[in-house]
Design an enzyme around this catalytic site. Structure first.
Site, PDB file in Angstrom:
ATOM      1  N   ARG A  89       0.834  -1.200   0.000  1.00  0.00           N
ATOM      2  CA  ARG A  89       0.000   0.000   0.000  1.00  0.00           C
ATOM      3  C   ARG A  89       0.873   1.256   0.000  1.00  0.00           C
ATOM      4  NH1 ARG A  89       0.996   2.294   4.705  1.00  0.00           N
ATOM      5  NH2 ARG A  89       1.304   1.049   6.587  1.00  0.00           N
ATOM      6  N   CYS A 189       1.986   7.126  10.796  1.00  0.00           N
ATOM      7  CA  CYS A 189       1.914   7.746   9.476  1.00  0.00           C
ATOM      8  C   CYS A 189       3.071   8.709   9.214  1.00  0.00           C
ATOM      9  CB  CYS A 189       0.579   8.462   9.272  1.00  0.00           C
ATOM     10  SG  CYS A 189      -0.850   7.373   9.488  1.00  0.00           S
TER      11      CYS A 189
END
Length: 236
Positions: A89, A189
């Site tokens: 991803r 993140c």
């Protein structure tokens, strides 16, 4: 070539999503689930909802130094027993585990809109609608960042990939405190100084609001129907 029609055959869980465990047990669980999917469903768009066993995942271009204590052998130097897995991803490192709802849409975007940015914003809209149904006030996007935020804390993350316009990976919503325990081992993140939160900590009137993981899957199901203009059918 004519685009395929909008598909209505999705696969939401109508029970509390299972927690996936060891590789062998995962394979057995998934095989059992596949056997329960009607034979008329293969080849159609699907939605898979689940809870993972604890795991840190890195995207294709993720910087592993965002995992505290990471070394070149792929081992967490802080002696964490959370495994680290690199997947295909986009996005930086994140955490999945119990208490977090992970949603994997497997959609052919030729039947919707062939635009990855549109798809990302559509997933964020699904999250915003589901959170509102759960009693969260003030959830929003942030400019130039993916995901959904509440009180300046990240409550849901996105990471996707497409191949020939078919989507993979998806979104994760932190539901209760269990989902937050291992975020301390990473820079979520890759955003330095930003905190994460969960739905249970942010719901406005906790005394009057009671919900389970199953309830949130229903809110997400309804939000998917609204955003993508489909009717979701249970395969179980």
């Amino acid at each position: 070539q004519k685009n395929p029609p909008l598909y209505g055959q999705f696969v939401p869980f109508d029970v509390e999503p299972p927690v996936l465990h060891s590789r062998g047990e995962n394979d057995k669980n998934m095989n059992n689930l596949v056997k329960r999917i009607p034979t008329s469903f293969p080849g159609c768009d699907s939605i898979v909802m689940l809870q993972h066993d604890p795991v840190y995942t890195l995207g294709t271009a993720s910087d592993p130094t965002f995992i505290h204590g990471y070394n070149t052998d792929g081992i967490n130097g802080d002696k964490s027993d959370v495994p680290i897995v690199r997947i295909e991803r986009g996005g930086e490192v994140t955490y999945h585990g119990p208490g977090q709802l992970v949603v994997y849409p497997i959609l052919d975007l030729r039947g919707y809109k062939q635009d990855v940015h549109w798809y990302m914003r559509a997933l964020e809209e699904v999250i915003l609608i589901a959170l509102e149904k759960a009693g969260i006030e003030g959830a929003s996007r942030e400019k130039n960042l993916t995901g959904v935020w509440v009180s300046n804390k990240k409550i849901a993350a996105l990471g996707i990939k497409t191949r020939r316009w078919v989507t993979m990976h998806g979104l994760a919503i932190n539901i209760d405190a269990r989902s937050l325990q291992n975020f301390k081992g990473i820079v979520p993140c890759g955003l330095e100084g930003r905190e994460v939160t969960c739905l249970r900590d942010e719901v406005s009137v906790i005394e009057e609001t009671s919900f389970s993981m199953k309830d949130v899957t229903i809110y997400v199901k309804e939000a998917l129907e609204q955003v993508f203009g489909v009717t979701l059918l249970s395969a179980l």
